[in-house]
Scaffold this motif. Structure first.
Motif, PDB file in Angstrom:
ATOM      1  N   UNK A 121       0.783  -1.222   0.000  1.00 13.78           N
ATOM      2  CA  UNK A 121       0.000   0.000   0.000  1.00 13.78           C
ATOM      3  C   UNK A 121       0.816   1.273   0.000  1.00 13.78           C
ATOM      4  N   UNK A 122       2.129   1.152  -0.259  1.00 10.76           N
ATOM      5  CA  UNK A 122       2.997   2.330  -0.266  1.00 10.76           C
ATOM      6  C   UNK A 122       3.726   2.428  -1.593  1.00 10.76           C
ATOM      7  N   UNK A 123       4.039   3.632  -1.981  1.00  9.09           N
ATOM      8  CA  UNK A 123       4.751   3.875  -3.233  1.00  9.09           C
ATOM      9  C   UNK A 123       5.830   4.915  -2.987  1.00  9.09           C
ATOM     10  N   UNK A 124       7.046   4.606  -3.419  1.00  8.85           N
ATOM     11  CA  UNK A 124       8.150   5.559  -3.324  1.00  8.85           C
ATOM     12  C   UNK A 124       8.381   6.164  -4.701  1.00  8.85           C
ATOM     13  N   UNK A 171       0.193  18.414   8.198  1.00  9.69           N
ATOM     14  CA  UNK A 171       1.648  18.242   8.166  1.00  9.69           C
ATOM     15  C   UNK A 171       2.236  18.239   9.573  1.00  9.69           C
ATOM     16  N   UNK A 172       3.233  17.393   9.761  1.00 12.62           N
ATOM     17  CA  UNK A 172       4.007  17.396  11.006  1.00 12.62           C
ATOM     18  C   UNK A 172       5.481  17.202  10.660  1.00 12.62           C
ATOM     19  N   UNK A 173       6.338  17.692  11.524  1.00 14.87           N
ATOM     20  CA  UNK A 173       7.777  17.527  11.334  1.00 14.87           C
ATOM     21  C   UNK A 173       8.242  16.285  12.081  1.00 14.87           C
ATOM     22  N   UNK A 174       8.954  15.409  11.396  1.00 18.06           N
ATOM     23  CA  UNK A 174       9.444  14.186  12.011  1.00 18.06           C
ATOM     24  C   UNK A 174      10.703  14.467  12.831  1.00 18.06           C
ATOM     25  N   UNK A 175      10.921  13.669  13.853  1.00 20.25           N
ATOM     26  CA  UNK A 175      12.107  13.846  14.698  1.00 20.25           C
ATOM     27  C   UNK A 175      13.387  13.568  13.926  1.00 20.25           C
ATOM     28  N   UNK A 176      13.305  12.581  13.047  1.00 17.00           N
ATOM     29  CA  UNK A 176      14.477  12.214  12.261  1.00 17.00           C
ATOM     30  C   UNK A 176      14.290  12.683  10.835  1.00 17.00           C
ATOM     31  N   UNK A 177      15.239  13.454  10.361  1.00 16.29           N
ATOM     32  CA  UNK A 177      15.162  13.980   8.999  1.00 16.29           C
ATOM     33  C   UNK A 177      15.215  12.835   7.990  1.00 16.29           C
ATOM     34  N   UNK A 178      14.226  12.788   7.117  1.00 14.56           N
ATOM     35  CA  UNK A 178      14.226  11.759   6.086  1.00 14.56           C
ATOM     36  C   UNK A 178      14.935  12.260   4.841  1.00 14.56           C
ATOM     37  N   UNK A 179      15.161  11.365   3.890  1.00 15.90           N
ATOM     38  CA  UNK A 179      15.879  11.736   2.687  1.00 15.90           C
ATOM     39  C   UNK A 179      15.066  12.627   1.767  1.00 15.90           C
ATOM     40  N   UNK A 180      15.753  13.162   0.768  1.00 16.09           N
ATOM     41  CA  UNK A 180      15.093  14.056  -0.183  1.00 16.09           C
ATOM     42  C   UNK A 180      15.183  13.517  -1.606  1.00 16.09           C
ATOM     43  N   UNK A 181      15.474  12.226  -1.731  1.00 16.71           N
ATOM     44  CA  UNK A 181      15.583  11.645  -3.067  1.00 16.71           C
ATOM     45  C   UNK A 181      14.269  11.047  -3.547  1.00 16.71           C
ATOM     46  N   UNK A 182      13.287  10.926  -2.646  1.00 16.33           N
ATOM     47  CA  UNK A 182      11.999  10.372  -3.055  1.00 16.33           C
ATOM     48  C   UNK A 182      10.923  10.812  -2.079  1.00 16.33           C
ATOM     49  N   UNK A 183       9.683  10.727  -2.494  1.00 20.38           N
ATOM     50  CA  UNK A 183       8.563  10.944  -1.592  1.00 20.38           C
ATOM     51  C   UNK A 183       7.853   9.602  -1.400  1.00 20.38           C
ATOM     52  N   UNK A 184       7.210   9.433  -0.264  1.00 16.74           N
ATOM     53  CA  UNK A 184       6.485   8.207   0.009  1.00 16.74           C
ATOM     54  C   UNK A 184       4.994   8.497   0.066  1.00 16.74           C
ATOM     55  N   UNK A 185       4.232   7.744  -0.702  1.00 19.08           N
ATOM     56  CA  UNK A 185       2.788   7.854  -0.729  1.00 19.08           C
ATOM     57  C   UNK A 185       2.203   6.594  -0.114  1.00 19.08           C
ATOM     58  N   UNK A 186       1.354   6.747   0.904  1.00 16.29           N
ATOM     59  CA  UNK A 186       0.769   5.619   1.612  1.00 16.29           C
ATOM     60  C   UNK A 186      -0.753   5.655   1.481  1.00 16.29           C
ATOM     61  N   UNK A 187      -1.334   4.539   1.084  1.00 14.10           N
ATOM     62  CA  UNK A 187      -2.786   4.439   1.073  1.00 14.10           C
ATOM     63  C   UNK A 187      -3.294   4.106   2.457  1.00 14.10           C
ATOM     64  N   UNK A 188      -4.593   4.300   2.660  1.00 12.50           N
ATOM     65  CA  UNK A 188      -5.187   3.996   3.965  1.00 12.50           C
ATOM     66  C   UNK A 188      -4.999   2.519   4.288  1.00 12.50           C
ATOM     67  N   UNK A 189      -4.640   2.239   5.512  1.00 11.94           N
ATOM     68  CA  UNK A 189      -4.377   0.859   5.930  1.00 11.94           C
ATOM     69  C   UNK A 189      -5.678   0.165   6.298  1.00 11.94           C
TER      70      UNK A 189
END
Length: 313
Positions: free
Chosen positions: A242-245, A295-313
């Protein structure tokens, strides 16, 4: 003996009929225009909000719209940047669609006008089916805009009118501030400035196949990694069920924005399409958007080479 009518009287009567016919035609045109404006300017659920870069400080500009309007605006922007058009062109296109249809893909208008830009089949814009496809109609608008010499330096009303040939050309001007705000967000120049709150009842109605198809329709086939012969994702394309990078380092991005701006363009597109595609979560560059909480800011900085799209679980 037949009654003879003086030539001057016959001419006067004919002129009067012509004036009445012309006046009636004008009234019909105005009525059609006002009908479109009334229908497209009605109330909406305003589930999406765009803020300027300084909006969090309370002194920025804000624009609210429905999920349908946000999805159409994101499509218009994506088609423009994929064609290599600058942000100014996206602003002109969005202002035009705001005036012509209120960013709604309507099936009516003045005479045979249809769709986001109220394009007319009888004037060579395409078939009814084509014009009611937002990707096609946006592409047609940009194709004609690109043929206007120096359009990016012209006043917005002039540039839009060269394409549209509207009977009310000055009406585009009032939409320029909102269109510029939308363009800045949807082209990715202002990070995390678009937020949508789709109703939970519609979450999960998409499916990853539908998400991938919509991405390719808006941004072109190179927006996603290669697939195998059966059309399945390679391991790099899907992080989990259910996720796409989606990679952001692609040749599609033109201009000076670079990878980061491309990433926010894709992220905002996904947020704008969240209700239509059942997207529940979007993550990019240390920030995560979640349906229902924004939107929320995550504690750990994630990468900037891709975005992650998640469908409802």
């Amino acid at each position: 003996m037949p009654r003879t009518v003086a030539p001057a009287r016959r001419h006067s009567a004919r002129s009067r009929r012509l004036r009445l016919t012309a006046a009636f035609a004008v009234l019909v045109a105005v009525a059609g225009y006002l009908t479109v404006q009334y229908v497209t300017g009605g109330t909406s659920s305003d589930q999406c909000t765009v803020e300027s870069a300084d909006g969090s400080a309370g002194d920025g500009r804000t624009y609210r719209m429905s999920s349908e309007q946000a999805a159409n605006a994101a499509t218009i922007s994506a088609v423009g940047t994929t064609r290599g058009m600058p942000e100014r062109a996206v602003t002109i296109a969005l202002a035009t669609a705001l005036q012509e249809s209120g960013l709604r893909n309507i099936e009516h208008g003045d005479r045979d006008s249809l769709g986001l830009f109220q394009q007319r089949p009888s004037q060579g814009w395409g078939t009814e089916k084509q014009i009611l496809d937002p990707v096609y109609s946006a592409g047609q608008f940009y194709e004609h805009l690109a043929e206007v010499p120096g359009y990016s330096r012209l006043p917005l009303t002039v540039a839009a009118q060269r394409v549209q040939r509207s009977g009310f050309p000055q009406a585009y001007a009032k939409h320029e501030p909102d269109a510029a705000l939308l363009a800045a967000a949807l082209t990715g120049r202002t990070p995390a400035s678009l937020n949508c709150e789709p109703p939970r009842s519609t979450a999960g109605t998409g499916g990853m196949t539908k998400v991938r198809a919509a991405l390719v329709r808006s941004f072109g086939k190179d927006v996603l990694p290669a697939t195998d012969g059966a059309g399945a994702e390679t391991p790099a394309a899907g992080a989990a069920a259910g996720a796409l990078s989606v990679p952001v380092d692609t040749p599609l991005r033109s201009g000076k924005g670079g990878t980061a701006q491309r990433g926010w363009e894709l992220a905002h597109w996904a947020v704008a399409q969240s209700e239509a595609l059942g997207i529940d979560e979007v993550a990019y560059a240390g920030k995560t958007w979640e349906s229902g909480s924004g939107w929320r800011t995550e504690r750990k900085e994630s990468g900037t080479t891709s975005i992650r799209i998640q469908l409802a679980r």
